[in-house]
Design a protein around this motif. Structure first.
Motif, PDB file in Angstrom:
ATOM      1  N   MET A   1       2.596   7.820  -0.811  1.00 35.54           N
ATOM      2  CA  MET A   1       2.002   8.012   0.502  1.00 35.54           C
ATOM      3  C   MET A   1       0.521   8.333   0.349  1.00 35.54           C
ATOM      4  SD  MET A   1       3.257  10.404   3.665  1.00 35.54           S
ATOM      5  CE  MET A   1       3.579  11.772   2.573  1.00 35.54           C
ATOM      6  N   ASN A   2      -0.262   7.735   1.215  1.00 35.78           N
ATOM      7  CA  ASN A   2      -1.695   7.961   1.182  1.00 35.78           C
ATOM      8  C   ASN A   2      -2.061   9.175   2.034  1.00 35.78           C
ATOM      9  OD1 ASN A   2      -4.662   7.369   2.125  1.00 35.78           O
ATOM     10  ND2 ASN A   2      -4.272   6.132   0.294  1.00 35.78           N
ATOM     11  N   ILE A   3      -3.156   9.833   1.665  1.00 33.01           N
ATOM     12  CA  ILE A   3      -3.547  11.067   2.357  1.00 33.01           C
ATOM     13  C   ILE A   3      -3.800  10.825   3.859  1.00 33.01           C
ATOM     14  CG2 ILE A   3      -6.038  10.869   1.850  1.00 33.01           C
ATOM     15  CD1 ILE A   3      -5.845  13.991   1.255  1.00 33.01           C
ATOM     16  N   ASN A   4      -4.154   9.593   4.209  1.00 36.00           N
ATOM     17  CA  ASN A   4      -4.390   9.280   5.622  1.00 36.00           C
ATOM     18  C   ASN A   4      -3.106   9.120   6.426  1.00 36.00           C
ATOM     19  OD1 ASN A   4      -7.141   9.152   5.096  1.00 36.00           O
ATOM     20  ND2 ASN A   4      -6.972   6.989   4.472  1.00 36.00           N
ATOM     21  N   GLU A   5      -1.981   8.993   5.737  1.00 38.74           N
ATOM     22  CA  GLU A   5      -0.715   8.736   6.439  1.00 38.74           C
ATOM     23  C   GLU A   5       0.138   9.986   6.604  1.00 38.74           C
ATOM     24  OE1 GLU A   5       0.912   6.021   3.649  1.00 38.74           O
ATOM     25  OE2 GLU A   5      -0.411   4.380   4.198  1.00 38.74           O
ATOM     26  N   VAL A   6      -0.412  11.141   6.178  1.00 38.73           N
ATOM     27  CA  VAL A   6       0.403  12.362   6.237  1.00 38.73           C
ATOM     28  C   VAL A   6       0.675  12.748   7.690  1.00 38.73           C
ATOM     29  CG1 VAL A   6       0.483  14.803   5.628  1.00 38.73           C
ATOM     30  CG2 VAL A   6      -0.539  13.161   4.060  1.00 38.73           C
ATOM     31  N   GLN A  29      -7.960   7.823  -1.902  1.00 34.15           N
ATOM     32  CA  GLN A  29      -8.393   6.418  -1.864  1.00 34.15           C
ATOM     33  C   GLN A  29      -8.431   5.763  -3.249  1.00 34.15           C
ATOM     34  OE1 GLN A  29      -8.050   5.249   0.835  1.00 34.15           O
ATOM     35  NE2 GLN A  29      -8.302   7.045   2.122  1.00 34.15           N
ATOM     36  N   ASP A  30      -8.814   6.553  -4.273  1.00 35.63           N
ATOM     37  CA  ASP A  30      -8.898   5.967  -5.619  1.00 35.63           C
ATOM     38  C   ASP A  30      -7.554   6.010  -6.350  1.00 35.63           C
ATOM     39  OD1 ASP A  30      -8.661   8.605  -6.172  1.00 35.63           O
ATOM     40  OD2 ASP A  30     -10.368   8.732  -7.549  1.00 35.63           O
ATOM     41  N   GLY A  31      -6.478   6.399  -5.651  1.00 33.89           N
ATOM     42  CA  GLY A  31      -5.153   6.370  -6.250  1.00 33.89           C
ATOM     43  C   GLY A  31      -4.759   7.625  -6.987  1.00 33.89           C
ATOM     44  N   SER A  32      -5.657   8.631  -7.053  1.00 28.21           N
ATOM     45  CA  SER A  32      -5.292   9.842  -7.784  1.00 28.21           C
ATOM     46  C   SER A  32      -4.547  10.815  -6.864  1.00 28.21           C
ATOM     47  CB  SER A  32      -6.531  10.513  -8.368  1.00 28.21           C
ATOM     48  OG  SER A  32      -7.390  10.882  -7.319  1.00 28.21           O
ATOM     49  N   TYR A  33      -3.672  11.613  -7.466  1.00 26.34           N
ATOM     50  CA  TYR A  33      -2.834  12.521  -6.696  1.00 26.34           C
ATOM     51  C   TYR A  33      -3.556  13.808  -6.343  1.00 26.34           C
ATOM     52  CZ  TYR A  33       1.657  10.370  -6.039  1.00 26.34           C
ATOM     53  OH  TYR A  33       2.665   9.580  -5.575  1.00 26.34           O
ATOM     54  N   THR A  34      -3.226  14.337  -5.167  1.00 24.99           N
ATOM     55  CA  THR A  34      -3.772  15.621  -4.740  1.00 24.99           C
ATOM     56  C   THR A  34      -2.744  16.318  -3.856  1.00 24.99           C
ATOM     57  OG1 THR A  34      -5.630  16.718  -3.684  1.00 24.99           O
ATOM     58  CG2 THR A  34      -4.911  14.670  -2.693  1.00 24.99           C
ATOM     59  N   GLN A  35      -2.904  17.641  -3.693  1.00 26.25           N
ATOM     60  CA  GLN A  35      -2.071  18.387  -2.752  1.00 26.25           C
ATOM     61  C   GLN A  35      -2.702  18.320  -1.375  1.00 26.25           C
ATOM     62  OE1 GLN A  35      -1.472  22.529  -3.438  1.00 26.25           O
ATOM     63  NE2 GLN A  35       0.111  22.254  -4.996  1.00 26.25           N
TER      64      GLN A  35
ATOM     65  N   ALA B 260       3.048  12.500  -9.270  1.00 25.25           N
ATOM     66  CA  ALA B 260       1.865  13.305  -9.597  1.00 25.25           C
ATOM     67  C   ALA B 260       1.950  13.800 -11.036  1.00 25.25           C
ATOM     68  CB  ALA B 260       1.749  14.500  -8.634  1.00 25.25           C
ATOM     69  N   PHE B 261       3.159  14.150 -11.464  1.00 26.31           N
ATOM     70  CA  PHE B 261       3.366  14.576 -12.858  1.00 26.31           C
ATOM     71  C   PHE B 261       3.012  13.439 -13.822  1.00 26.31           C
ATOM     72  CE2 PHE B 261       6.620  13.909 -16.229  1.00 26.31           C
ATOM     73  CZ  PHE B 261       6.100  14.790 -17.173  1.00 26.31           C
ATOM     74  N   LEU B 262       3.513  12.241 -13.541  1.00 23.94           N
ATOM     75  CA  LEU B 262       3.271  11.117 -14.449  1.00 23.94           C
ATOM     76  C   LEU B 262       1.775  10.829 -14.583  1.00 23.94           C
ATOM     77  CD1 LEU B 262       6.170   8.705 -13.445  1.00 23.94           C
ATOM     78  CD2 LEU B 262       5.951  10.013 -15.570  1.00 23.94           C
ATOM     79  N   GLN B 263       1.067  10.991 -13.453  1.00 23.37           N
ATOM     80  CA  GLN B 263      -0.374  10.760 -13.501  1.00 23.37           C
ATOM     81  C   GLN B 263      -1.072  11.787 -14.406  1.00 23.37           C
ATOM     82  OE1 GLN B 263      -3.164  11.189  -9.915  1.00 23.37           O
ATOM     83  NE2 GLN B 263      -2.757   9.004 -10.052  1.00 23.37           N
ATOM     84  N   LYS B 275       0.340   5.992 -16.174  1.00 24.15           N
ATOM     85  CA  LYS B 275      -0.349   5.874 -14.879  1.00 24.15           C
ATOM     86  C   LYS B 275       0.276   4.749 -14.057  1.00 24.15           C
ATOM     87  CE  LYS B 275      -4.031   6.579 -12.118  1.00 24.15           C
ATOM     88  NZ  LYS B 275      -4.910   5.458 -11.814  1.00 24.15           N
ATOM     89  N   GLU B 276       0.558   3.638 -14.727  1.00 19.56           N
ATOM     90  CA  GLU B 276       1.238   2.529 -14.029  1.00 19.56           C
ATOM     91  C   GLU B 276       2.594   2.969 -13.501  1.00 19.56           C
ATOM     92  OE1 GLU B 276       1.606  -1.261 -16.086  1.00 19.56           O
ATOM     93  OE2 GLU B 276      -0.336  -0.886 -17.056  1.00 19.56           O
ATOM     94  N   LEU B 277       3.320   3.726 -14.332  1.00 19.19           N
ATOM     95  CA  LEU B 277       4.640   4.205 -13.903  1.00 19.19           C
ATOM     96  C   LEU B 277       4.518   5.185 -12.739  1.00 19.19           C
ATOM     97  CD1 LEU B 277       6.524   4.661 -17.292  1.00 19.19           C
ATOM     98  CD2 LEU B 277       6.779   2.853 -15.594  1.00 19.19           C
ATOM     99  N   SER B 278       3.413   5.962 -12.739  1.00 15.72           N
ATOM    100  CA  SER B 278       3.159   6.853 -11.614  1.00 15.72           C
ATOM    101  C   SER B 278       3.033   6.050 -10.320  1.00 15.72           C
ATOM    102  CB  SER B 278       1.883   7.657 -11.869  1.00 15.72           C
ATOM    103  OG  SER B 278       1.426   8.253 -10.677  1.00 15.72           O
ATOM    104  N   GLU B 279       2.313   4.928 -10.412  1.00 10.57           N
ATOM    105  CA  GLU B 279       2.160   4.077  -9.220  1.00 10.57           C
ATOM    106  C   GLU B 279       3.507   3.495  -8.800  1.00 10.57           C
ATOM    107  OE1 GLU B 279      -0.909   1.453 -10.582  1.00 10.57           O
ATOM    108  OE2 GLU B 279      -2.359   3.111 -10.619  1.00 10.57           O
ATOM    109  N   GLU B 280       4.307   3.115  -9.797  1.00  9.43           N
ATOM    110  CA  GLU B 280       5.636   2.576  -9.482  1.00  9.43           C
ATOM    111  C   GLU B 280       6.473   3.642  -8.762  1.00  9.43           C
ATOM    112  OE1 GLU B 280       7.496   0.720 -12.885  1.00  9.43           O
ATOM    113  OE2 GLU B 280       9.439   0.583 -11.875  1.00  9.43           O
ATOM    114  N   MET B 281       6.389   4.889  -9.243  1.00  2.95           N
ATOM    115  CA  MET B 281       7.144   5.972  -8.612  1.00  2.95           C
ATOM    116  C   MET B 281       6.628   6.263  -7.206  1.00  2.95           C
ATOM    117  SD  MET B 281       9.644   7.858  -8.546  1.00  2.95           S
ATOM    118  CE  MET B 281      10.657   8.422  -9.878  1.00  2.95           C
TER     119      MET B 281
END
Lengths: 134, 335
Positions: A1-6, A29-35, B260-263, B275-281
Motif C-alpha cells: 500500500m502506498n502512503i497516499n492510499e492510507v 514514492q521511491d518504494g521504501s517502507y515507512t511508518q 518492511a522487514f525484507l527491505q 528487496k525484490e521479494l519485499s516488493e513481491e510481499m
C-alpha cells in the motif's frame, strides 16, 4: 500500500471515536517502507460494528429467553460480558458442564449464595442484580 | 519510581514491545526487524478451535514466540515468569521497577480501562511494558497507543490474571543481558528468522497451517452459503477482517510489516534480491487488502450476495498461489 492510499475512516459507533490511531507500514514514492498513522478503515469498521450489532441482538434474544424462563440470568450476563462457556467456567473455577447446568432456570433457582457470589464477581455485579435481568 | 523510558508507538504489540525493550537497553532493533527475526509471520485457519465462537484464524505465530525467537537469535538473555497468585505477580513487578528494569507483561484487553470499550473483548495475548509506579498507579507503555498511559493496581492485576485461552497467569518478561550492537550478528539472525518462516509456511503436512491453509480457508468460504445461515457466515467473514486489520497488524495481516522487514534485511545483508521479494510481499499485502475490502462488501449484504462468496473464495485462492510462489522464492535465498 502506498502512503497516499492510507484510509482515514473513523469509527462512528459506540466509543469508537476514542480509538487510537494505529501504525501502518506503507511505501513512499521511491518504494521504501515507512511508518504512518491511520484513523481506521471502512472495511474493518464495518466488521467491528457488525460484531457489536450481533452482541446487541443476542442480548435482546437472551433477555426474552430469561423472561420466558428458558434460560437463567447467568446466560444473559455471560453474553453481556462477551464471554463464552469456557471463559466463564474459568472465571468461576468450575467445570464447563457445571456452568452449563447453571444456565437452566430451575437449577439457577436452587443455587446457594456462595455459588451466586462467584458469578456475580465474575460479572462485576451484585447478587441482586444477577437475579434480575435489567 | 519512574524509569526514564522512551515510549514509541508501533503497529503490533509483541514485536513493538520487543523493539522498545531492546532500544531501552541500547540495542536499536526496529519493529519490522524484530518481527522478521522473530519469524512472526504465519497463517493458520483451524475451524474446530473456536475463539469467542468463531473459527480460529491467525496471521501470526503463537504469542510469546516472537520475543523468545529474537532473544535467542541476537544473544539477548531474558527471563520469563508466571505466577500462581496475584500478590506474588504484583510484588515481583514492583521489585523490577524498583531495580530500574522495565518489564513486559502479557495481559487480557478486556480489563484495560485505557482502551475504548469498542475494542475490549476477551483477548488475552496483548503485550505492554510497565516502566514506573507511583503509589497505586503504574506507568504503561502500550505500543499500540500514541502516548504512554497509567493504570491502577486493581485493573492491572485483573488484566494480568484474565481467564480464557491463552491465559496470561501474570506472565512477566524482561531482559537480563543485552550484548552491544557490534557483537550482534544481524545477518545470521535474519537468516535464521527467514529459514524458520519458510519452514513454518511451506512444510506443515496438514491443511490447517501455513500457505496450504489459505487455500483451505478459500474452500471453506465457498461452502459457507450452503453450510451456514446468513447470520453466521456474515459473522465468520467479519471475524476474518478483524483478525487481519484490527489494531496491531500494520495492515494486511502483518504482510506489510514483513515486507518492511525484507527491505531492511536487504540493506543489512547487502542482498538486492530481498528487496525484490519485499516488493513481491507488498503486492501480496495489497491482495489481502482487496480481499478484506470485498469481504466487507459481502458482509454488508448480510449473506444475500451468494455470488460474493465465490468471488472472495477466488481472491483467496489467488493469494494462496501468490504466497506459495513467494515462499518458494524466499527459500532460495538461504538454501
Amino acid at each position: 500500500m502506498n502512503i497516499n492510499e492510507v484510509p482515514q475512516d473513523k469509527k462512528n459507533f459506540k466509543d469508537g471515536d476514542k480509538a487510537p490511531k494505529k501504525v501502518m507500514y506503507v511505501t513512499t514514492q521511491d518504494g521504501s517502507y515507512t511508518q504512518t498513522q491511520s484513523a481506521g478503515w471502512e472495511a474493518e469498521n464495518l466488521a467491528l460494528e457488525q460484531a457489536w450489532e450481533e452482541i446487541e441482538t443476542q442480548l435482546q434474544e437472551e433477555k426474552i429467553l430469561v423472561q420466558e424462563n428458558k434460560v437463567s440470568p447467568i446466560s444473559y450476563y455471560m453474553k453481556k460480558n462477551r464471554m463464552d462457556l469456557p471463559i466463564l467456567a474459568s472465571y468461576v473455577s468450575m467445570w464447563q458442564w457445571r456452568v452449563k447446568r447453571h444456565l437452566k432456570p430451575t437449577v439457577f433457582k436452587s443455587l446457594s449464595d456462595s455459588i451466586l457470589k462467584k458469578y456475580a464477581d465474575a460479572f462485576n455485579i451484585s447478587i441482586e442484580v444477577l437475579k434480575n435481568v435489567d | 519510581m519512574i524509569i526514564p523510558f522512551q515510549h514509541q508507538s508501533q503497529a503490533h504489540c509483541e514485536s513493538g514491545v520487543t523493539s522498545n525493550l531492546f532500544r531501552h537497553h541500547g540495542l536499536p532493533i526496529s519493529e519490522p526487524l524484530s518481527f522478521g527475526i522473530g519469524s512472526g509471520i504465519f497463517f493458520a485457519h483451524i475451524p474446530f478451535i473456536k475463539v469467542n465462537g468463531m473459527p480460529g484464524t491467525t496471521y501470526r505465530v503463537y504469542p510469546g514466540k516472537i520475543f523468545s525467537n529474537v532473544c535467542d537469535r541476537l544473544g539477548v538473555k531474558s527471563r520469563s515468569e508466571k505466577f500462581s497468585t496475584v500478590e506474588a505477580a504484583m510484588k515481583k513487578l514492583d521489585q523490577n521497577i524498583e531495580n530500574g528494569i522495565p518489564s513486559g507483561l502479557q495481559v487480557g484487553v478486556f480489563y484495560l480501562p485505557f482502551l475504548p470499550e469498542v475494542f475490549r473483548f476477551h483477548f488475552n495475548a496483548h503485550n505492554l511494558i510497565v516502566f514506573g509506579k507511583e503509589k497505586n498507579t503504574y506507568s504503561i507503555s502500550d505500543p499500540v497507543l500514541e502516548n504512554s498511559v497509567t493504570i491502577e493496581y486493581e485493573d492491572l492485576a485483573k488484566a494480568r490474571f484474565a481467564k480464557g485461552y491463552p491465559e496470561p497467569k501474570g506472565r512477566m518478561y524482561y531482559l537480563t543481558h543485552v550484548p552491544a550492537m557490534k557483537d550482534v550478528n544481524l545477518p545470521l539472525a535474519i537468516q535464521k528468522g527467514i529459514k524458520q518462516t519458510c519452514f513454518f509456511m511451506t512444510s506443515p503436512p496438514i491443511k490447517w497451517f501455513g500457505v496450504n491453509s489459505i487455500d483451505f480457508l478459500s474452500k471453506q468460504i465457498r461452502n459457507y452459503p450452503t453450510k451456514l445461515d446468513s447470520r453466521k457466515s456474515t459473522l465468520y467473514l467479519g471475524n476474518l477482517i478483524r483478525m487481519q486489520e484490527e489494531i496491531g497488524t500494520g495492515g494486511a495481516g502483518f504482510r506489510f510489516l514483513y515486507a518492511a522487514f525484507l527491505q531492511e534485511a536487504s540493506q543489512i545483508t547487502n542482498n538486492p534480491y530481498l528487496k525484490e521479494l519485499s516488493e513481491e510481499m507488498t503486492r501480496i499485502g495489497d491482495q489481502w487488502r482487496n480481499f478484506a475490502y470485498q469481504t466487507a462488501r459481502v458482509c454488508k449484504s448480510r449473506g444475500n450476495d451468494v455470488m460474493g462468496f465465490g468471488e472472495i473464495a477466488d481472491l483467496l485462492h489467488s493469494i494462496y498461489l501468490s504466497e506459495k510462489q513467494f515462499y518458494n522464492h524466499l527459500k532460495k535465498v538461504y538454501p
